[in-house]
Each structure stands twice: as structure tokens, then as C-alpha cells.
Design an enzyme around this catalytic site. Structure first.
Site, short mmCIF file in Angstrom:
data_model
loop_
_atom_site.label_atom_id
_atom_site.label_comp_id
_atom_site.label_asym_id
_atom_site.label_seq_id
_atom_site.Cartn_x
_atom_site.Cartn_y
_atom_site.Cartn_z
CG LEU A 151 4.52 1.89 -6.86
CD1 LEU A 151 5.18 2.90 -5.92
CD2 LEU A 151 4.71 0.49 -6.33
CG ASP A 152 -1.50 -1.91 -6.73
OD1 ASP A 152 -2.04 -1.74 -7.84
OD2 ASP A 152 -0.96 -2.98 -6.39
NE ARG A 153 -6.84 3.30 -2.79
CZ ARG A 153 -6.77 2.76 -1.55
NH1 ARG A 153 -6.14 3.38 -0.57
NH2 ARG A 153 -7.34 1.60 -1.31
#
Length: 180
Positions: free
Chosen positions: A39-41
Site C-alpha cells: 500500500l502506498d505511504r
């Protein structure tokens, strides 16, 4: 072993901090597990971790078409045409996305307050979308929604296959090995 983590906003999906951002090593997870996908930051929600390489491949590989449910808070109110475009697949720079399920949704009753809070603008209405994808390109939900004119301002992955974040606050995790 299979672990479900509710990844908080602004945490990396890796075990090493980078660029001043915290990482998964701060959550007290068992040793030897690795993320199955990412998952992206700036995204929140379910991240699965495992110590089983073949399970990691099955979860993260697009060839297995494991459904992933996302809730996206977008700017504006998508009309049926925009939802139909999302459902049919959206042309992006790296090719057309696979068809998906897309619908407007009420604010989820399980959603937590985000830290930092979502920026609220009085002149723009926000709408929750519920999207179910079977592929997982880099920043795909954000790029799809932007392509149909509705930028994402908050993105939460609720589930991957049979696993979801029900009952997990941000930063919490549980062993779901027996649920596979």
C-alpha cells in the site's frame, strides 16, 4: 503464517524507515514475515504479511485475480457515466485497467478518524466510492478515479480475498493463518 495489518496513513509498507517515514518495524510484528503486495505511504488499510513465499505470490500476483475492496473518498459526486467508465476499465498510460466493480457508498461505519485529518472544503462535496479490483497496479485506484475526473483524497483498502480489517484499528494486526 499470515498476518492482517491495518496500515496507518503515512507508514511505509516495508520494515525499514526511509525518508523520515515510519515503517512496519514499529508495529511489533513477528519476525520473518514480508508484505504480500503493498500500500502506498498515503493509503491506509489492509496489508497482508506472510512468511510463506508461495502464499505471498498467490496473494500479490495478478494472475490469481484476488479481489481487493477499496473505499475511496473522492472530490465531487461521480455520476453514472463516471462509474460506468470505472466499471469498464480506464485507459491509463500503462494500458487499460481490467473491469472492476464501482459504486457510490455511504461513509463506512467502521472508518476511523484519519491523522492527519482529510482537508475539508466547503465548496466541494466529497463522495465515498466502493471499488473492487482484481489487479493491483501502482497507485491504480488513484489514477483511475483521476482519469474520470474525481481525484482521491483518502484511500482505504478494506479487504483482500476473504481477509478484511474488521475490528482492527490503525496500527493493529492479527494472525489470520487459520482463515486461509
Amino acid at each position: 503464517m499470515l498476518i492482517a495489518v491495518n496500515k496507518p496513513m503515512n507508514m511505509l509498507s516495508q520494515f525499514t524507515s526511509e525518508g523520515g517515514w515510519p515503517a512496519l518495524d514499529q508495529l511489533g510484528l513477528p519476525k520473518g514475515v514480508y508484505a504480500a503486495g503493498r500500500l502506498d505511504r498515503d493509503s491506509e488499510g489492509l496489508l497482508l504479511l506472510t512468511d510463506d513465499g508461495s502464499l505471498q505470490a498467490r496473494i500479490s500476483s495478478p494472475k490469481y485475480k484476488s479481489p481487493k475492496v477499496y473505499y475511496a473518498l473522492v472530490e465531487g459526486i461521480p455520476d453514472e457515466e463516471a462509474l460506468a467508465r470505472l466499471r469498464a476499465g480506464v485507459p491509463l498510460k500503462d494500458g487499460k485497467t481490467a473491469p472492476c466493480e464501482a459504486e457510490t457508498a455511504e461513509t463506512p461505519d467502521w472508518i476511523w478518524d484519519r491523522d492527519p485529518p482529510v482537508r475539508v472544503r466547503k465548496s466541494i462535496t466529497d463522495t465515498w466510492l466502493r471499488l473492487t479490483l482484481t489487479e493491483g497496479r501502482n497507485r491504480q485506484v488513484r489514477r483511475m478515479c483521476a482519469a474520470v475526473g474525481f481525484p482521491v483524497i483518502r484511500l482505504v483498502r478494506f479487504s483482500i480475498g476473504p481477509h478484511d480489517i474488521t475490528g482492527l484499528a490503525p496500527g493493529e494486526w492479527r494472525d489470520v493463518t487459520t482463515q486461509t
